[in-house]
Motif scaffolding. Structure first.
Motif, mmCIF file in Angstrom:
data_model
loop_
_atom_site.group_PDB
_atom_site.id
_atom_site.type_symbol
_atom_site.label_atom_id
_atom_site.label_comp_id
_atom_site.label_asym_id
_atom_site.label_seq_id
_atom_site.Cartn_x
_atom_site.Cartn_y
_atom_site.Cartn_z
ATOM 1 N N UNK A 289 0.850 -1.184 0.000
ATOM 2 C CA UNK A 289 0.000 0.000 0.000
ATOM 3 C C UNK A 289 0.888 1.237 0.000
ATOM 4 N N UNK A 290 0.660 2.088 -0.996
ATOM 5 C CA UNK A 290 1.392 3.348 -1.093
ATOM 6 C C UNK A 290 0.396 4.498 -1.073
ATOM 7 N N UNK A 291 0.789 5.608 -0.452
ATOM 8 C CA UNK A 291 -0.057 6.780 -0.302
ATOM 9 C C UNK A 291 -1.366 6.382 0.413
ATOM 10 N N UNK A 292 -1.254 5.737 1.574
ATOM 11 C CA UNK A 292 -2.447 5.194 2.237
ATOM 12 C C UNK A 292 -3.462 6.268 2.610
ATOM 13 N N UNK A 293 -4.727 5.901 2.478
ATOM 14 C CA UNK A 293 -5.822 6.769 2.884
ATOM 15 C C UNK A 293 -6.032 6.620 4.382
ATOM 16 N N UNK A 294 -6.114 7.729 5.068
ATOM 17 C CA UNK A 294 -6.379 7.694 6.511
ATOM 18 C C UNK A 294 -7.885 7.625 6.743
ATOM 19 N N UNK A 295 -8.277 7.303 7.943
ATOM 20 C CA UNK A 295 -9.703 7.300 8.276
ATOM 21 C C UNK A 295 -10.279 8.705 8.091
ATOM 22 N N UNK A 296 -9.467 9.729 8.358
ATOM 23 C CA UNK A 296 -9.906 11.116 8.152
ATOM 24 C C UNK A 296 -10.138 11.391 6.661
ATOM 25 N N UNK A 297 -9.223 10.936 5.810
ATOM 26 C CA UNK A 297 -9.388 11.108 4.359
ATOM 27 C C UNK A 297 -10.709 10.500 3.897
ATOM 28 N N UNK A 298 -10.982 9.297 4.367
ATOM 29 C CA UNK A 298 -12.185 8.569 3.959
ATOM 30 C C UNK A 298 -13.430 9.277 4.475
ATOM 31 N N UNK A 299 -13.408 9.702 5.720
ATOM 32 C CA UNK A 299 -14.569 10.370 6.325
ATOM 33 C C UNK A 299 -14.871 11.706 5.658
ATOM 34 N N UNK A 300 -13.849 12.415 5.210
ATOM 35 C CA UNK A 300 -14.036 13.730 4.607
ATOM 36 C C UNK A 300 -14.393 13.676 3.117
ATOM 37 N N UNK A 301 -14.303 12.511 2.513
ATOM 38 C CA UNK A 301 -14.552 12.383 1.076
ATOM 39 C C UNK A 301 -16.040 12.430 0.762
ATOM 40 N N UNK A 302 -16.340 13.087 -0.349
ATOM 41 C CA UNK A 302 -17.713 13.075 -0.856
ATOM 42 C C UNK A 302 -18.010 11.762 -1.567
ATOM 43 N N UNK A 303 -16.983 11.179 -2.172
ATOM 44 C CA UNK A 303 -17.126 9.902 -2.881
ATOM 45 C C UNK A 303 -15.887 9.063 -2.647
ATOM 46 N N UNK A 304 -16.082 7.747 -2.646
ATOM 47 C CA UNK A 304 -14.988 6.783 -2.540
ATOM 48 C C UNK A 304 -15.059 5.883 -3.767
#
Length: 99
Positions: free
Chosen positions: A44-59
């Motif tokens: 895994x490179x450039x991992x998404x944090x839980x904050x990144x995921x929570x703040x996203x409008x779309x995944x």
């Protein structure tokens, strides 16, 4: 709009990184902020944090295989897209899913 994405392919070499690059290059054209985690041969490179995921409008899960640490995306509206779809028409991906 903020989008986070994970790209992964069966061999974890070319297509994983090509799809990530296509998303990153096309995002500004659609006024999208994007962060892309790659799951390739190097792990895994450039991992998404839980904050990144929570703040996203779309995944976006751009993969034809199961991704590592998929539990991070439970409870969010994650959209699965094939690697081929991104590589053949990244603009369509943003027009359909990036709004």
């Amino acid at each position: 709009m903020k989008i986070v994405a994970v790209t992964a392919c069966p061999t974890g070499i070319a297509h994983t990184y090509m799809a990530a690059d296509a998303l990153i290059k096309a995002a500004p054209k659609y006024n999208v902020q994007i962060k892309v985690e790659t799951q390739g041969a190097m792990g895994i490179e450039n991992p998404l944090s839980s904050h990144d995921i929570a703040q996203a409008d779309k995944v976006l899960i751009v993969s034809d295989i199961d991704i590592d640490q998929a539990a991070r995306f439970e409870g969010v509206n994650a959209i699965r897209i094939s690697i081929e779809e991104v590589l053949l028409n990244v603009d369509k991906v943003f027009l359909v899913h990036g709004r």
